[in-house]
Write a protein that holds these residues in place. Structure first.
Motif, mmCIF file in Angstrom:
data_model
loop_
_atom_site.group_PDB
_atom_site.id
_atom_site.type_symbol
_atom_site.label_atom_id
_atom_site.label_comp_id
_atom_site.label_asym_id
_atom_site.label_seq_id
_atom_site.Cartn_x
_atom_site.Cartn_y
_atom_site.Cartn_z
ATOM 1 N N UNK A 179 37.510 40.760 30.437
ATOM 2 C CA UNK A 179 36.988 41.131 29.116
ATOM 3 C C UNK A 179 35.807 42.091 29.245
ATOM 4 N N UNK A 180 34.894 41.790 30.171
ATOM 5 C CA UNK A 180 33.714 42.640 30.360
ATOM 6 C C UNK A 180 34.096 44.040 30.835
ATOM 7 N N UNK A 181 35.189 44.132 31.602
ATOM 8 C CA UNK A 181 35.565 45.403 32.203
ATOM 9 C C UNK A 181 36.141 46.403 31.208
ATOM 10 N N UNK A 182 36.326 45.988 29.969
ATOM 11 C CA UNK A 182 36.877 46.902 28.968
ATOM 12 C C UNK A 182 35.978 48.117 28.753
ATOM 13 N N UNK A 183 34.646 47.924 28.896
ATOM 14 C CA UNK A 183 33.744 49.030 28.568
ATOM 15 C C UNK A 183 32.605 49.197 29.558
ATOM 16 N N UNK A 184 32.803 48.756 30.802
ATOM 17 C CA UNK A 184 31.753 48.942 31.810
ATOM 18 C C UNK A 184 32.367 48.917 33.203
ATOM 19 N N UNK A 185 31.605 49.423 34.178
ATOM 20 C CA UNK A 185 32.048 49.406 35.572
ATOM 21 C C UNK A 185 31.576 48.114 36.230
ATOM 22 N N UNK A 186 32.484 47.473 36.971
ATOM 23 C CA UNK A 186 32.171 46.223 37.660
ATOM 24 C C UNK A 186 32.637 46.342 39.108
ATOM 25 N N UNK A 187 31.741 46.040 40.039
ATOM 26 C CA UNK A 187 32.095 45.971 41.455
ATOM 27 C C UNK A 187 32.024 44.514 41.877
ATOM 28 N N UNK A 188 33.129 43.991 42.399
ATOM 29 C CA UNK A 188 33.216 42.589 42.819
ATOM 30 C C UNK A 188 33.489 42.533 44.313
ATOM 31 N N UNK A 189 32.554 41.998 45.066
ATOM 32 C CA UNK A 189 32.762 41.750 46.485
ATOM 33 C C UNK A 189 33.266 40.327 46.649
ATOM 34 N N UNK A 190 34.334 40.150 47.425
ATOM 35 C CA UNK A 190 34.919 38.824 47.561
ATOM 36 C C UNK A 190 35.731 38.728 48.833
ATOM 37 N N UNK A 191 35.917 37.496 49.313
ATOM 38 C CA UNK A 191 36.865 37.221 50.387
ATOM 39 C C UNK A 191 38.185 36.714 49.831
ATOM 40 N N UNK A 192 38.258 36.564 48.511
ATOM 41 C CA UNK A 192 39.445 36.018 47.863
ATOM 42 C C UNK A 192 40.381 37.157 47.479
ATOM 43 N N UNK A 193 41.374 37.436 48.319
ATOM 44 C CA UNK A 193 42.285 38.544 48.020
ATOM 45 C C UNK A 193 43.072 38.293 46.745
ATOM 46 N N UNK A 194 43.294 37.016 46.396
ATOM 47 C CA UNK A 194 44.027 36.737 45.154
ATOM 48 C C UNK A 194 43.215 37.153 43.932
ATOM 49 N N UNK A 195 41.885 37.078 44.016
ATOM 50 C CA UNK A 195 41.051 37.554 42.906
ATOM 51 C C UNK A 195 41.197 39.068 42.749
ATOM 52 N N UNK A 196 41.240 39.786 43.870
ATOM 53 C CA UNK A 196 41.402 41.237 43.822
ATOM 54 C C UNK A 196 42.764 41.594 43.246
ATOM 55 N N UNK A 197 43.810 40.899 43.717
ATOM 56 C CA UNK A 197 45.158 41.173 43.224
ATOM 57 C C UNK A 197 45.264 40.911 41.724
ATOM 58 N N UNK A 198 44.557 39.886 41.237
ATOM 59 C CA UNK A 198 44.651 39.509 39.826
ATOM 60 C C UNK A 198 43.801 40.375 38.917
ATOM 61 N N UNK A 199 42.693 40.938 39.436
ATOM 62 C CA UNK A 199 41.683 41.553 38.579
ATOM 63 C C UNK A 199 41.524 43.060 38.719
ATOM 64 N N UNK A 200 41.758 43.578 39.917
ATOM 65 C CA UNK A 200 41.209 44.894 40.269
ATOM 66 C C UNK A 200 42.270 45.991 40.322
ATOM 67 N N UNK A 201 42.196 46.982 39.451
ATOM 68 C CA UNK A 201 43.092 48.133 39.569
ATOM 69 C C UNK A 201 42.717 49.047 40.726
ATOM 70 N N UNK A 202 41.495 48.856 41.265
ATOM 71 C CA UNK A 202 41.058 49.643 42.429
ATOM 72 C C UNK A 202 40.480 48.696 43.471
ATOM 73 N N UNK A 203 40.706 49.033 44.746
ATOM 74 C CA UNK A 203 40.204 48.192 45.833
ATOM 75 C C UNK A 203 39.694 49.084 46.963
ATOM 76 N N UNK A 204 38.578 48.666 47.545
ATOM 77 C CA UNK A 204 37.972 49.364 48.680
ATOM 78 C C UNK A 204 37.849 48.355 49.812
ATOM 79 N N UNK A 205 38.281 48.758 51.018
ATOM 80 C CA UNK A 205 38.160 47.902 52.193
ATOM 81 C C UNK A 205 37.113 48.503 53.124
ATOM 82 N N UNK A 206 36.133 47.683 53.478
ATOM 83 C CA UNK A 206 35.029 48.103 54.328
ATOM 84 C C UNK A 206 35.091 47.313 55.629
#
Length: 282
Positions: A179-206
């Protein structure tokens, strides 16, 4: 727009970041990487806690090296650190009120309304009077998220926000962030790949301070295409394997010619990308 170009950072004898490029647009960007990859260092630079040694940092169209512009950035920034500190004698409400004062919310009535708003937003409206030391680990994570939401910031930097949350709380977190991402940029760092798959249209691997991949989750999954298979026993070509609920070994790596391939996941692609990087560096 928020971006970094060619950012480097040394912490003591450790080269934490090595020429990192990153662009944040409205929506959610997931940041993946093993421990020690430089994720927290990068997020602290984006949160104006640290300054880059080299490179360009542009946050919401402003330069954080300039003290006046840095102040303006902080007024529009929400940062949830990996290990937030809580004053043991504060209640949840008092903690948020204190942070709101630091964020220049000077009108007492409006400030208290804002504190109540963010407490409700993260599902803590009923525990505002509890001491922070009496809250569960999951509640403290949500309280840390609540302080990041004060002032309705345009840029949110969230470091391991789902650590310690139970499955229901993680689902509610995903709902809130989407809901928050509708009108702002959000960067989420996580070890939970399922969260990235569910939430993120973009992903960066460092890894080791370098960006290994920057694109869509599908791009990351493609690293494992044709390299995940199932068999009764573990194969020598598997980088990693585990016995699934069906009793077969699910294996990731180099399959034999007659392998029964299965569809890869984001986690499979991430593991293989890290494995390829480790082999190349050896």
């Amino acid at each position: 727009m928020t971006y970094v170009r060619g950012v480097t950072k040394r912490l003591g004898s450790t080269q934490a970041l090595r020429g990192v490029d990153l662009e944040l647009r409205p929506g959610v960007t997931g940041l993946l990487g093993p421990n020690g990859a430089g994720k927290t260092t990068l997020m602290r630079i984006l949160a104006t806690v640290l300054a880059a040694d080299e490179g360009t940092v542009d946050l919401l169209g402003r330069d954080p090296r300039d003290p006046r512009e840095r102040t303006e950035i902080r007024r529009q920034l929400g940062y949830m650190p990996q290990e937030p500190g809580f004053h043991a004698r504060f209640t949840a409400f008092e903690f948020l009120d204190y942070v709101a004062i630091l964020k220049e919310h000077t009108d007492r009535r409006a400030r208290h309304d804002e504190v109540r708003r963010v407490l409700a937003r993260v599902g803590l409206a009923e525990v505002g009077a509890k001491k922070t030391r009496a809250l569960s680990g999951g509640m403290r994570r949500r309280l840390a998220l609540a302080q990041a939401l004060l002032g309705d910031p345009r840029l949110l930097i969230l470091d391991e926000p789902t650590a310690g949350l139970d499955p229901e709380q993680r689902l509610r977190f995903r709902e809130l962030v989407s809901e928050l991402a509708e009108d702002r940029a959000i960067l989420v760092s996580t070890h939970q790949t399922e969260d990235v798959a569910a939430l993120c249209p973009r992903v960066v691997v460092l890894a080791e301070g370098r960006v290994l991949e920057s694109g869509t989750p599908e791009t990351l999954v493609s690293h494992a295409q044709g390299r995940v298979w199932a068999a009764a026993e573990r194969d020598p070509g598997a980088v990693i394997a585990w016995r699934g609920a069906d009793g077969r070994q699910r294996q990731v790596g180099t399959p034999p010619a007659d392998a029964q391939l299965v569809e890869p996941t984001l986690e499979d692609g991430y593991l293989l990308l890290l494995e390829e990087h480790a082999c190349a560096a050896a």
